[in-house]
Write a protein that holds these residues in place. Sequence first.
Motif, PDB file in Angstrom:
ATOM      1  N   CYS A 194       8.558  10.011 -11.343  1.00 32.25           N
ATOM      2  CA  CYS A 194       7.084  10.237 -11.438  1.00 32.25           C
ATOM      3  C   CYS A 194       6.893  10.975  -9.943  1.00 32.25           C
ATOM      4  O   CYS A 194       6.922  10.222  -9.026  1.00 32.25           O
ATOM      5  CB  CYS A 194       6.512   9.094 -11.774  1.00 32.25           C
ATOM      6  N   ASP A 195       6.156  12.137  -9.833  1.00 35.61           N
ATOM      7  CA  ASP A 195       5.472  12.778  -8.721  1.00 35.61           C
ATOM      8  C   ASP A 195       4.189  12.168  -8.767  1.00 35.61           C
ATOM      9  O   ASP A 195       3.349  12.448  -9.697  1.00 35.61           O
ATOM     10  CB  ASP A 195       5.542  14.283  -8.941  1.00 35.61           C
ATOM     11  N   THR A 196       3.844  11.477  -7.651  1.00 38.68           N
ATOM     12  CA  THR A 196       2.514  10.773  -7.660  1.00 38.68           C
ATOM     13  C   THR A 196       1.813  11.585  -6.467  1.00 38.68           C
ATOM     14  O   THR A 196       2.211  11.805  -5.574  1.00 38.68           O
ATOM     15  CB  THR A 196       2.511   9.272  -7.632  1.00 38.68           C
ATOM     16  N   ALA A 197       0.323  11.235  -6.475  1.00 44.25           N
ATOM     17  CA  ALA A 197      -0.495  11.705  -5.324  1.00 44.25           C
ATOM     18  C   ALA A 197      -0.259  10.720  -4.105  1.00 44.25           C
ATOM     19  O   ALA A 197      -0.121   9.310  -4.413  1.00 44.25           O
ATOM     20  CB  ALA A 197      -1.986  11.823  -5.732  1.00 44.25           C
ATOM     21  N   GLY A 198      -0.576  11.063  -2.894  1.00 43.48           N
ATOM     22  CA  GLY A 198      -0.441  10.114  -1.949  1.00 43.48           C
ATOM     23  C   GLY A 198      -1.473  10.442  -0.831  1.00 43.48           C
ATOM     24  O   GLY A 198      -1.505  11.196   0.060  1.00 43.48           O
ATOM     25  N   ARG A 199      -2.971   9.981  -1.302  1.00 39.05           N
ATOM     26  CA  ARG A 199      -3.931  10.272  -0.544  1.00 39.05           C
ATOM     27  C   ARG A 199      -4.353   9.248   0.532  1.00 39.05           C
ATOM     28  O   ARG A 199      -5.223   8.593   0.361  1.00 39.05           O
ATOM     29  CB  ARG A 199      -5.203  10.776  -1.427  1.00 39.05           C
ATOM     30  N   LEU A 200      -3.523   9.111   1.352  1.00 34.01           N
ATOM     31  CA  LEU A 200      -3.609   8.095   2.357  1.00 34.01           C
ATOM     32  C   LEU A 200      -5.069   8.179   3.064  1.00 34.01           C
ATOM     33  O   LEU A 200      -5.583   7.127   3.538  1.00 34.01           O
ATOM     34  CB  LEU A 200      -2.572   8.079   3.777  1.00 34.01           C
ATOM     35  N   HIS A 201      -5.720   9.353   3.121  1.00 35.17           N
ATOM     36  CA  HIS A 201      -6.948   9.504   3.942  1.00 35.17           C
ATOM     37  C   HIS A 201      -8.074   8.805   3.231  1.00 35.17           C
ATOM     38  O   HIS A 201      -9.146   8.436   3.676  1.00 35.17           O
ATOM     39  CB  HIS A 201      -7.389  11.033   3.913  1.00 35.17           C
ATOM     40  N   ASN A 202      -7.750   8.440   1.819  1.00 33.04           N
ATOM     41  CA  ASN A 202      -8.757   7.621   1.290  1.00 33.04           C
ATOM     42  C   ASN A 202      -7.821   6.492   0.426  1.00 33.04           C
ATOM     43  O   ASN A 202      -7.560   6.490  -0.824  1.00 33.04           O
ATOM     44  CB  ASN A 202      -9.243   8.580  -0.004  1.00 33.04           C
ATOM     45  N   LYS A 203      -7.483   5.681   1.266  1.00 31.64           N
ATOM     46  CA  LYS A 203      -6.613   4.467   0.805  1.00 31.64           C
ATOM     47  C   LYS A 203      -7.029   3.699  -0.377  1.00 31.64           C
ATOM     48  O   LYS A 203      -6.121   3.128  -1.038  1.00 31.64           O
ATOM     49  CB  LYS A 203      -6.067   3.604   2.190  1.00 31.64           C
ATOM     50  N   LYS A 204      -8.255   3.278  -0.330  1.00 32.40           N
ATOM     51  CA  LYS A 204      -8.915   2.359  -1.340  1.00 32.40           C
ATOM     52  C   LYS A 204      -8.543   3.274  -2.637  1.00 32.40           C
ATOM     53  O   LYS A 204      -8.073   2.519  -3.625  1.00 32.40           O
ATOM     54  CB  LYS A 204     -10.412   2.366  -1.017  1.00 32.40           C
ATOM     55  N   ASN A 205      -8.955   4.458  -2.878  1.00 37.98           N
ATOM     56  CA  ASN A 205      -8.459   5.354  -4.097  1.00 37.98           C
ATOM     57  C   ASN A 205      -6.972   5.101  -4.431  1.00 37.98           C
ATOM     58  O   ASN A 205      -6.762   4.863  -5.525  1.00 37.98           O
ATOM     59  CB  ASN A 205      -9.028   6.560  -3.750  1.00 37.98           C
ATOM     60  N   LEU A 206      -6.208   5.278  -3.363  1.00 35.43           N
ATOM     61  CA  LEU A 206      -4.745   5.295  -3.637  1.00 35.43           C
ATOM     62  C   LEU A 206      -4.368   3.928  -4.163  1.00 35.43           C
ATOM     63  O   LEU A 206      -3.632   3.999  -4.950  1.00 35.43           O
ATOM     64  CB  LEU A 206      -4.103   5.594  -2.310  1.00 35.43           C
ATOM     65  N   MET A 207      -4.816   3.113  -3.663  1.00 35.13           N
ATOM     66  CA  MET A 207      -4.446   1.669  -3.886  1.00 35.13           C
ATOM     67  C   MET A 207      -5.004   1.302  -5.471  1.00 35.13           C
ATOM     68  O   MET A 207      -4.169   0.786  -6.161  1.00 35.13           O
ATOM     69  CB  MET A 207      -4.908   0.731  -2.865  1.00 35.13           C
ATOM     70  N   GLU A 208      -6.142   1.573  -5.837  1.00 35.51           N
ATOM     71  CA  GLU A 208      -6.646   1.400  -7.089  1.00 35.51           C
ATOM     72  C   GLU A 208      -5.686   2.473  -8.201  1.00 35.51           C
ATOM     73  O   GLU A 208      -5.534   1.930  -9.253  1.00 35.51           O
ATOM     74  CB  GLU A 208      -8.122   2.003  -7.235  1.00 35.51           C
ATOM     75  N   GLU A 209      -5.346   3.600  -7.807  1.00 35.81           N
ATOM     76  CA  GLU A 209      -4.540   4.441  -8.697  1.00 35.81           C
ATOM     77  C   GLU A 209      -3.239   3.789  -8.994  1.00 35.81           C
ATOM     78  O   GLU A 209      -2.637   3.825 -10.066  1.00 35.81           O
ATOM     79  CB  GLU A 209      -4.512   5.886  -7.930  1.00 35.81           C
ATOM     80  N   LEU A 210      -2.597   3.293  -7.734  1.00 37.55           N
ATOM     81  CA  LEU A 210      -1.096   2.848  -7.761  1.00 37.55           C
ATOM     82  C   LEU A 210      -1.184   1.369  -8.565  1.00 37.55           C
ATOM     83  O   LEU A 210      -0.181   1.188  -9.449  1.00 37.55           O
ATOM     84  CB  LEU A 210      -0.547   2.414  -6.427  1.00 37.55           C
ATOM     85  N   LYS A 211      -2.290   0.846  -8.555  1.00 35.42           N
ATOM     86  CA  LYS A 211      -2.423  -0.637  -9.444  1.00 35.42           C
ATOM     87  C   LYS A 211      -2.392  -0.222 -10.744  1.00 35.42           C
ATOM     88  O   LYS A 211      -1.998  -0.890 -11.478  1.00 35.42           O
ATOM     89  CB  LYS A 211      -3.699  -1.343  -8.772  1.00 35.42           C
ATOM     90  N   LYS A 212      -3.366   0.901 -11.165  1.00 34.36           N
ATOM     91  CA  LYS A 212      -3.539   1.230 -12.677  1.00 34.36           C
ATOM     92  C   LYS A 212      -2.030   1.542 -13.075  1.00 34.36           C
ATOM     93  O   LYS A 212      -1.882   1.111 -14.232  1.00 34.36           O
ATOM     94  CB  LYS A 212      -4.786   2.277 -12.465  1.00 34.36           C
ATOM     95  N   ILE A 213      -1.543   2.402 -12.384  1.00 30.07           N
ATOM     96  CA  ILE A 213      -0.177   2.897 -12.818  1.00 30.07           C
ATOM     97  C   ILE A 213       0.774   1.689 -13.017  1.00 30.07           C
ATOM     98  O   ILE A 213       1.464   1.607 -13.864  1.00 30.07           O
ATOM     99  CB  ILE A 213       0.527   3.946 -11.559  1.00 30.07           C
TER     100      ILE A 213
END
Length: 310
Positions: A194-213
Amino acid sequence: MSEEKKGFFRKLVSGLSKTRDNIVSGIDSIFSGFSSIDEDFYEEIEETLIMGDIGVNTTDKIIENLKIKVKENKIKEPSECKELLISSIKEQMRLGENAYEFENRKSIVLVIGVNGVGKTTSVGKLAGQLKGQGKKVVMAAADTFRAAAIEQLTEWSNRAGVDIIAQQEGSDPAAVIYDAIAASKSRKADVLLCDTAGRLHNKKNLMEELKKIDRIIEKEYSDAYRENLVVLDGTTGQNALVQARQFMECTDITGIILTKLDGTAKGGIAIAIQSELGIPVKYIGIGEQIDDLQKFNEDEFVDALFDVSK
């Protein structure tokens, strides 16, 4: 060593030439320039290693280890310290066997990393290598935020000859993973990459996205072996270490892919990452070709760094 391995080792020696110039030439001049082993001698080595992006904490451990070895072996001549230094560096990188268990099990591999580090390319190369081992591979284009990512991964799927599951740009990444899991099950895939996004500049969104995955995988594919690889750009030196720590806050990282080691003066970061984070570097990349991503071997890496001839 096989011809393929020899070829990669030669590329690694060549790729690390700038790092070697940065570290080894300085250390060699210390070994030849000092007539006795004293604090100044150790301080010079310390400074050279830190300048080579090995990092302060790791360098401290290497120097302490070197001092113990010098004492135990009753070494008096600085010139006799080189082998001891090389073995001290190797010891800092040993975290037990670097596990590639996912190759032998039905598995799902999330590949995470910021834009520009070579993440999508690494997914493609990994897919090609696993296919070459006779594995049935499915790729998921779950980096839906970068315009070219889906297109790029599709190109790699064609090159590697593996299936790809993708949706439109801007789609929900977790929905792509959901579809890819369903496809992996129906096609009896060995590995889902799985190629996933890694948007560290918006870590909250990234964390939410990874939790959902994570929730989707837990619910739909709980029997699959999990591997979370973060891709770091070797040319960024200590910044790669900072990025790795930030990703560790977002998810459970099981390994590192370190790219762009060809031509960087900051190759010492591979030593710092393993020693300071306690996470194995599992793959290193030294070029554009599919076989320029290889499993990491700490002995070969340090030997290439110091150009220890095979």
